[in-house]
Design a protein around this motif. Sequence first.
Motif, PDB file in Angstrom:
ATOM      1  N   SER A   1       0.912  -1.145   0.010  1.00  0.00           N
ATOM      2  CA  SER A   1       0.311   0.349   0.005  1.00  0.00           C
ATOM      3  C   SER A   1       1.092   0.945   0.057  1.00  0.00           C
ATOM      4  CB  SER A   1      -1.225   0.230   1.291  1.00  0.00           C
ATOM      5  OG  SER A   1      -1.414   1.572   1.666  1.00  0.00           O
TER       6      SER A   1
ATOM      7  N   GLU B   1      -1.275  -2.531  -4.156  1.00  0.00           N
ATOM      8  CA  GLU B   1      -1.884  -3.472  -3.350  1.00  0.00           C
ATOM      9  C   GLU B   1      -1.566  -5.160  -4.437  1.00  0.00           C
ATOM     10  OE1 GLU B   1      -4.872  -0.824  -1.259  1.00  0.00           O
ATOM     11  OE2 GLU B   1      -4.081  -1.489   0.311  1.00  0.00           O
TER      12      GLU B   1
ATOM     13  N   ASN C   1       6.066  -2.481   7.770  1.00  0.00           N
ATOM     14  CA  ASN C   1       4.799  -1.256   6.877  1.00  0.00           C
ATOM     15  C   ASN C   1       3.487  -1.478   7.550  1.00  0.00           C
ATOM     16  OD1 ASN C   1       7.190  -1.326   5.645  1.00  0.00           O
ATOM     17  ND2 ASN C   1       6.387  -3.459   4.169  1.00  0.00           N
ATOM     18  N   LEU C   2       2.872  -2.171   7.410  1.00  0.00           N
ATOM     19  CA  LEU C   2       1.108  -1.973   7.985  1.00  0.00           C
ATOM     20  C   LEU C   2       1.193  -2.525   9.389  1.00  0.00           C
ATOM     21  CD1 LEU C   2      -1.438  -1.857   5.127  1.00  0.00           C
ATOM     22  CD2 LEU C   2      -0.872   0.619   6.829  1.00  0.00           C
TER      23      LEU C   2
ATOM     24  N   ASP D   1       1.121   2.517   3.520  1.00  0.00           N
ATOM     25  CA  ASP D   1       1.904   1.548   4.403  1.00  0.00           C
ATOM     26  C   ASP D   1       3.051   2.817   5.576  1.00  0.00           C
ATOM     27  OD1 ASP D   1       4.050   2.003   3.053  1.00  0.00           O
ATOM     28  OD2 ASP D   1       4.421  -0.399   2.837  1.00  0.00           O
TER      29      ASP D   1
ATOM     30  N   ASN E   1       2.165  -6.363   6.786  1.00  0.00           N
ATOM     31  CA  ASN E   1       1.154  -5.825   6.302  1.00  0.00           C
ATOM     32  C   ASN E   1      -0.394  -6.336   6.813  1.00  0.00           C
ATOM     33  OD1 ASN E   1       1.920  -3.766   4.276  1.00  0.00           O
ATOM     34  ND2 ASN E   1       2.130  -5.442   3.264  1.00  0.00           N
TER      35      ASN E   1
END
Length: 354
Positions: free
Chosen positions: A69, A101, A252-253, A72, A227
């Motif tokens: 993303s 994504e 990241n996320l 993110d 993520n």
Amino acid sequence: MRTIRPTAIATAPSSRRRSTLRRRAAAGALTVGALVALTACSTATADAETDGEDPADETLAVGVFLPGSTSDTGFMESAYLGYERVEEELGDQVDLTFVEEVDAADYEQTLVRFASTSDLVISVGGQTDADLRKVAPQFPDVTFVEIGGPADAEPLDNLAYYDPQQAEAEYLSGAVAALSSQTGKVGFIGGVELPAIVNASAAFANGAEAAVPGTEVVTPQYLGDFNDPAKAKQAAAANYGVGVDVIGQIVNLGKQGIEQAAQDADAAMIGGPIPGECAADGPYVGYVRTDIGTEVEYAVQSVLDGTWEAAQVPFGLTTDREGTEFVLCTDDADTVAALEEITASVADGEVAPY
């Protein structure tokens, strides 16, 4: 925990300029009709060239593949910020497209789509490497760059590897974790167990030992996903549960989950690769800054000026290409001095991160 006083704030933009040059598409969404249109477009271009138009007047078509993303607060967003800078600074010379994504099952199809319509394809993340190495030989006239792939991968005739050397940044992260820890026990959480992430976790441990000898670094955990906040929170809670009080990460996320676990445990973590706000009541002791966008810019510029090479190209502290630093969330003199010394030792090549 040591009291954290905010001394550096660097917040990513909350809004992004949407250029008409950008054609945003979901992976696998290219229809038969679109394929026909692309073929017609290619034919028209060829006809125009034979009619005497100068191909040099055309813009460079660049496709940027972001499997994660663009929001993110991690590897993908950092790359996307570089994409935006290219768009702003070189918009009259390039025609930019990106996709974000993308499911792993669609990586190859997405790369083929980009290669069919681009002069330069930039693929971000080592998780795309196997598919990229299958696709690149099928398009010998297209230039490919992989950012964050295996540091020991052999470049192909039309495929270069750009290495952000995340291990350098994580060496600094481990040092700050150890300097900030009150329990003498720190941990590291990674996303997918790729070679670059494994090397980064080893560097984190080495940095902790260099800064505070005897610091205990618990076994690193890999989530299988960059993520997934739920998995990250569970892993972080397990770390905090055994006495870890500072966690380094490349997820990241997933950072959202670690942040929640840190707040629940009244513990700390290290952010990045995009620095955020050093809030006094937040869990962050500092932020790794790894500027992946610098590598996107470098790839585009090197093709434009004719200096692109099919090579392993390093970035970071030990090069003049920059892209790595650490933002501390404290002005504690001892911590600042220790980090400066450790950073210099890496930049000068006195120590190997892993």
